[in-house]
Design a protein around this motif. Structure first.
Motif, mmCIF file in Angstrom:
data_model
loop_
_atom_site.group_PDB
_atom_site.id
_atom_site.type_symbol
_atom_site.label_atom_id
_atom_site.label_comp_id
_atom_site.label_asym_id
_atom_site.label_seq_id
_atom_site.Cartn_x
_atom_site.Cartn_y
_atom_site.Cartn_z
ATOM 1 N N UNK A 32 0.876 -1.162 0.000
ATOM 2 C CA UNK A 32 0.000 0.000 0.000
ATOM 3 C C UNK A 32 0.919 1.220 0.000
ATOM 4 N N UNK A 33 1.042 1.876 -1.140
ATOM 5 C CA UNK A 33 1.981 2.983 -1.296
ATOM 6 C C UNK A 33 1.781 4.045 -0.226
ATOM 7 N N UNK A 34 0.545 4.403 0.055
ATOM 8 C CA UNK A 34 0.267 5.469 1.013
ATOM 9 C C UNK A 34 0.781 5.130 2.412
ATOM 10 N N UNK A 35 0.814 3.856 2.741
ATOM 11 C CA UNK A 35 1.318 3.440 4.049
ATOM 12 C C UNK A 35 2.776 3.850 4.221
ATOM 13 N N UNK A 36 3.565 3.746 3.169
ATOM 14 C CA UNK A 36 4.988 4.033 3.253
ATOM 15 C C UNK A 36 5.343 5.469 2.884
ATOM 16 N N UNK A 37 4.580 6.072 1.988
ATOM 17 C CA UNK A 37 4.873 7.426 1.540
ATOM 18 C C UNK A 37 4.141 8.451 2.385
ATOM 19 N N UNK A 38 2.954 8.121 2.806
ATOM 20 C CA UNK A 38 2.114 9.061 3.536
ATOM 21 C C UNK A 38 1.045 9.608 2.618
ATOM 22 N N UNK A 39 -0.011 10.135 3.207
ATOM 23 C CA UNK A 39 -1.104 10.664 2.384
ATOM 24 C C UNK A 39 -0.702 11.977 1.724
ATOM 25 N N UNK A 40 -1.441 12.366 0.718
ATOM 26 C CA UNK A 40 -1.161 13.619 0.028
ATOM 27 C C UNK A 40 -1.706 14.813 0.789
ATOM 28 N N UNK A 41 -2.477 14.589 1.810
ATOM 29 C CA UNK A 41 -3.027 15.656 2.635
ATOM 30 C C UNK A 41 -2.294 15.643 3.971
ATOM 31 N N UNK B 24 -0.163 12.130 15.546
ATOM 32 C CA UNK B 24 -0.630 10.807 15.988
ATOM 33 C C UNK B 24 -0.884 9.884 14.803
ATOM 34 N N UNK B 25 -1.526 10.412 13.756
ATOM 35 C CA UNK B 25 -1.786 9.615 12.555
ATOM 36 C C UNK B 25 -0.474 9.183 11.900
ATOM 37 N N UNK C 43 0.804 5.380 11.396
ATOM 38 C CA UNK C 43 1.091 4.899 10.051
ATOM 39 C C UNK C 43 2.512 4.349 9.962
ATOM 40 N N UNK C 44 3.463 5.083 10.540
ATOM 41 C CA UNK C 44 4.855 4.634 10.492
ATOM 42 C C UNK C 44 5.076 3.355 11.294
ATOM 43 N N UNK C 45 4.365 3.200 12.417
ATOM 44 C CA UNK C 45 4.460 1.950 13.193
ATOM 45 C C UNK C 45 4.000 0.760 12.353
ATOM 46 N N UNK D 155 10.033 3.533 -1.137
ATOM 47 C CA UNK D 155 8.901 4.436 -0.961
ATOM 48 C C UNK D 155 9.067 5.308 0.279
ATOM 49 N N UNK D 156 9.684 4.760 1.319
ATOM 50 C CA UNK D 156 9.841 5.534 2.554
ATOM 51 C C UNK D 156 10.771 6.724 2.356
ATOM 52 N N UNK D 157 11.524 6.729 1.270
ATOM 53 C CA UNK D 157 12.468 7.812 1.009
ATOM 54 C C UNK D 157 11.925 8.830 0.014
ATOM 55 N N UNK D 158 10.645 8.741 -0.303
ATOM 56 C CA UNK D 158 10.042 9.654 -1.267
ATOM 57 C C UNK D 158 9.047 10.578 -0.584
ATOM 58 N N UNK D 159 8.654 11.619 -1.294
ATOM 59 C CA UNK D 159 7.631 12.553 -0.827
ATOM 60 C C UNK D 159 6.606 12.663 -1.946
ATOM 61 N N UNK D 160 5.317 12.518 -1.642
ATOM 62 C CA UNK D 160 4.306 12.656 -2.698
ATOM 63 C C UNK D 160 4.448 13.997 -3.421
ATOM 64 N N UNK D 161 4.224 13.985 -4.720
ATOM 65 C CA UNK D 161 4.407 15.186 -5.523
ATOM 66 C C UNK D 161 3.554 16.348 -5.050
ATOM 67 N N UNK D 162 2.318 16.088 -4.685
ATOM 68 C CA UNK D 162 1.450 17.183 -4.272
ATOM 69 C C UNK D 162 1.919 17.792 -2.959
#
Length: 105
Positions: free
Chosen positions: A31-40, A45-46, A50-52, A82-89
């Motif tokens: 799940x890409x968002x799990x490792x990269x993080x949401x775009x918002x 706490x969230x 997520x990182x845990x 993926x953990x080393x990236x930042x979503x483009x938005x």
């Protein structure tokens, strides 16, 4: 209203992002968002939760790879990258927020 990227119609927001940025679902178990993080923005706490979970999933993938599961090994490598990236938005939002400030401005 219909939304198109090139000649393809996007039915959902996720589909639009996929078409616009060229993302697909990646490896089956990732799940890409799990490792990269949401775009918002997410709360502290969230983000911590997520990182845990991401660390636990990555550890499970590494264990499966060590046990001989080649697909899990490739998934682990993908997740680590993926953990080393930042979503483009998000990166664009940060750039816009910081433009015009600082000593250079």
């Amino acid at each position: 209203m219909r939304t198109y990227v090139g000649d393809q119609e996007a039915a959902t927001t996720a589909e639009f992002v996929e078409l616009a940025f060229g993302f697909d679902d990646g490896p089956v178990g990732i799940d890409r968002e799990l490792f990269v993080g949401p775009m918002w923005p997410e709360t502290d706490e969230e983000r911590a939760a997520r990182l845990d979970v991401a660390r636990e999933v990555l550890e499970d993938l590494r264990e499966a790879a060590a046990a001989g599961d080649d697909v899990a090994g490739w998934d682990a490598l993908y997740a680590e990258q993926l953990t080393q990236t930042v979503p483009l938005l998000r990166s664009a939002a940060r750039a816009g927020r910081s433009s015009g400030t600082g000593e250079a401005a």
